[in-house]
Design a protein around this motif. Structure first.
Motif, mmCIF file in Angstrom:
data_model
loop_
_atom_site.group_PDB
_atom_site.id
_atom_site.type_symbol
_atom_site.label_atom_id
_atom_site.label_comp_id
_atom_site.label_asym_id
_atom_site.label_seq_id
_atom_site.Cartn_x
_atom_site.Cartn_y
_atom_site.Cartn_z
ATOM 1 N N MET A 82 2.956 0.621 -14.325
ATOM 2 C CA MET A 82 1.332 0.797 -14.206
ATOM 3 C C MET A 82 1.267 2.369 -14.167
ATOM 4 N N SER A 83 1.769 2.954 -13.215
ATOM 5 C CA SER A 83 1.639 4.328 -12.909
ATOM 6 C C SER A 83 1.967 5.222 -14.085
ATOM 7 N N LEU A 84 3.185 5.199 -14.881
ATOM 8 C CA LEU A 84 3.548 5.805 -15.840
ATOM 9 C C LEU A 84 2.770 5.664 -17.270
ATOM 10 N N THR A 85 2.190 4.389 -17.102
ATOM 11 C CA THR A 85 1.302 4.055 -18.273
ATOM 12 C C THR A 85 -0.170 4.672 -18.220
ATOM 13 N N LEU A 86 -0.656 4.660 -17.198
ATOM 14 C CA LEU A 86 -2.059 5.066 -16.840
ATOM 15 C C LEU A 86 -1.868 6.590 -16.806
ATOM 16 N N HIS A 87 -0.961 7.236 -16.275
ATOM 17 C CA HIS A 87 -1.059 8.685 -16.145
ATOM 18 C C HIS A 87 -0.449 9.310 -17.417
ATOM 19 N N GLY A 88 -0.191 8.359 -18.270
ATOM 20 C CA GLY A 88 0.364 8.967 -19.528
ATOM 21 C C GLY A 88 -0.634 9.287 -20.529
ATOM 22 N N PHE A 89 -2.131 8.982 -20.165
ATOM 23 C CA PHE A 89 -3.269 9.338 -20.852
ATOM 24 C C PHE A 89 -3.739 10.734 -20.698
ATOM 25 N N LEU A 140 0.793 -1.136 -0.004
ATOM 26 C CA LEU A 140 0.015 -0.134 -0.079
ATOM 27 C C LEU A 140 0.716 1.210 -0.043
ATOM 28 N N ILE A 141 2.029 1.111 0.817
ATOM 29 C CA ILE A 141 2.876 2.363 0.804
ATOM 30 C C ILE A 141 3.540 2.783 -0.497
ATOM 31 N N SER A 142 3.931 1.480 -1.063
ATOM 32 C CA SER A 142 4.525 1.375 -2.439
ATOM 33 C C SER A 142 3.515 2.054 -3.474
ATOM 34 N N PHE A 143 2.101 1.749 -3.235
ATOM 35 C CA PHE A 143 1.247 2.264 -4.385
ATOM 36 C C PHE A 143 1.067 3.820 -4.159
ATOM 37 N N LEU A 144 0.972 4.087 -2.788
ATOM 38 C CA LEU A 144 0.734 5.734 -2.656
ATOM 39 C C LEU A 144 2.027 6.325 -3.099
ATOM 40 N N THR A 145 3.109 5.782 -3.055
ATOM 41 C CA THR A 145 4.368 6.402 -3.348
ATOM 42 C C THR A 145 4.395 6.549 -4.974
ATOM 43 N N ILE A 146 4.190 5.521 -5.579
ATOM 44 C CA ILE A 146 4.477 5.503 -6.989
ATOM 45 C C ILE A 146 3.278 5.876 -7.868
ATOM 46 N N PHE A 147 2.132 5.366 -7.466
ATOM 47 C CA PHE A 147 1.006 5.525 -8.222
ATOM 48 C C PHE A 147 0.250 7.077 -7.995
ATOM 49 N N PHE A 148 0.310 7.274 -6.717
ATOM 50 C CA PHE A 148 -0.258 8.759 -6.516
ATOM 51 C C PHE A 148 0.492 9.855 -6.465
ATOM 52 N N ASN A 149 1.783 9.571 -5.973
ATOM 53 C CA ASN A 149 2.723 10.618 -5.775
ATOM 54 C C ASN A 149 3.524 10.760 -7.104
ATOM 55 N N ILE A 150 4.209 9.757 -7.513
ATOM 56 C CA ILE A 150 4.883 9.865 -8.677
ATOM 57 C C ILE A 150 4.050 9.893 -10.124
ATOM 58 N N GLY A 151 2.848 9.280 -10.164
ATOM 59 C CA GLY A 151 2.073 9.383 -11.268
ATOM 60 C C GLY A 151 1.758 10.693 -11.418
ATOM 61 N N MET A 152 1.245 11.427 -10.459
ATOM 62 C CA MET A 152 0.529 12.847 -10.503
ATOM 63 C C MET A 152 1.731 13.919 -10.801
ATOM 64 N N GLN A 153 3.055 13.524 -10.513
ATOM 65 C CA GLN A 153 4.052 14.565 -10.747
ATOM 66 C C GLN A 153 4.297 14.315 -12.328
ATOM 67 N N SER A 154 4.336 13.066 -12.762
ATOM 68 C CA SER A 154 4.609 13.082 -14.123
ATOM 69 C C SER A 154 3.502 13.689 -15.066
ATOM 70 N N VAL A 155 2.374 13.836 -14.617
ATOM 71 C CA VAL A 155 1.386 14.666 -15.428
ATOM 72 C C VAL A 155 1.566 15.941 -15.171
ATOM 73 N N SER A 156 2.087 16.383 -14.012
ATOM 74 C CA SER A 156 2.569 17.762 -13.914
ATOM 75 C C SER A 156 3.682 18.150 -14.505
ATOM 76 N N ASP A 157 4.801 17.416 -14.616
ATOM 77 C CA ASP A 157 5.993 17.755 -15.565
ATOM 78 C C ASP A 157 5.789 17.771 -16.834
ATOM 79 N N ARG A 158 4.725 16.957 -17.412
ATOM 80 C CA ARG A 158 4.231 17.119 -18.761
ATOM 81 C C ARG A 158 3.533 18.370 -19.094
#
Length: 245
Positions: A150-157, A62-80
């Motif tokens: 998963m995070s980078l793939t789904l947030h890539g849309f 769960l902690i890994s999910f929050l870190t990678i999917f929530f935090n990093i995923g949203m940052q990847s969208v923000s960076d783009r």
């Protein structure tokens, strides 16, 4: 040396941003630990708390999910959204440096969370540490990799933060209630169980628990994760052909 220096600065910058922003660091590192303590304390009043040890790998995931999917995923969208990717593409460096910084942060924070769970479980409640801990940690790294893919793939849309916030909130709710974290899957109706089986995090939990308990993982869970990897790679190829940065 210039690229290596850029990478070090980028990693340092990422961690500074992460720990300076309480809305990121606090929920990821403290809320799962808080619920783990609460649930374990409640369980201890009804029986042997040692039987609660399967939740150590679950809460670590769960902690890994929050870190990678929530935090990093949203940052990847923000960076783009802010044009970071475009500037990197035309610079002497490349976009893989940004992905590498995501990986470093995801691995480090995930392992901080794992160590946090191990200390709480063992020192706080006397829950024994798995005899298969080394193999579990290797498997945990694989789970982090799948989660990042998963995070980078789904947030890539998504093109901007306004679009991605509702998706991320719904994804968190889906993972929370359809991964075996809140209640046993066996108690759900057959119709609802299909939603659980479609959740890759559920299969991560099953594999992690099996390794933690020194058992052979169910092949169905492994195949589900392999299918997840294949689907993500195919979607990434589609996104690459679109070249939307």
């Amino acid at each position: 040396m210039g690229k290596y220096s850029f990478f070090k600065k980028q990693v340092k910058y990422d961690f500074l941003i992460f720990f300076r922003e309480p809305l990121f660091a606090f929920p990821i590192l403290f809320i799962p630990a808080f619920f783990f303590v609460v649930f374990t304390s409640m369980y201890a009043s009804y029986g042997d708390v040692r039987s609660f040890q399967q939740y150590v790998p679950i809460y670590s995931i769960l902690i890994s999910f929050l870190t990678i999917f929530f935090n990093i995923g949203m940052q990847s969208v923000s960076d783009r959204e802010l044009g970071v990717y475009k500037r990197i593409i035309i610079s002497p460096t490349n976009i893989y440096f940004i992905v590498a910084t995501y990986i470093v942060r995801g691995v480090v924070i995930s392992f901080v969370g794992l160590i946090e769970m191990l200390l709480i479980a063992n020192l706080g409640f006397g829950i024994p540490i798995s005899d298969n801990l080394f193999v579990f940690m290797l498997v945990f790294v694989i789970m982090i990799g799948i989660m990042l893919l998963m995070s980078l793939t789904l947030h890539g849309f998504f093109k901007n933060s306004r679009q991605v916030v509702p998706f991320t909130v719904l994804a968190f709710q889906y993972v929370l209630f359809a991964s075996g974290l809140m209640f046993p899957i066996e108690r759900l109706s057959k119709a609802l169980q299909y939603f659980v089986f479609a959740n890759p995090v559920y299969h991560m939990d099953r594999v992690a628990i099996s390794i933690w308990e020194n058992k052979v993982p169910n092949m169905a869970n492994i195949l589900a994760l392999v299918a997840t990897i294949v689907i993500c790679i195919l979607l990434l190829l589609v996104q690459k052909n679109r070249q939307e940065y």
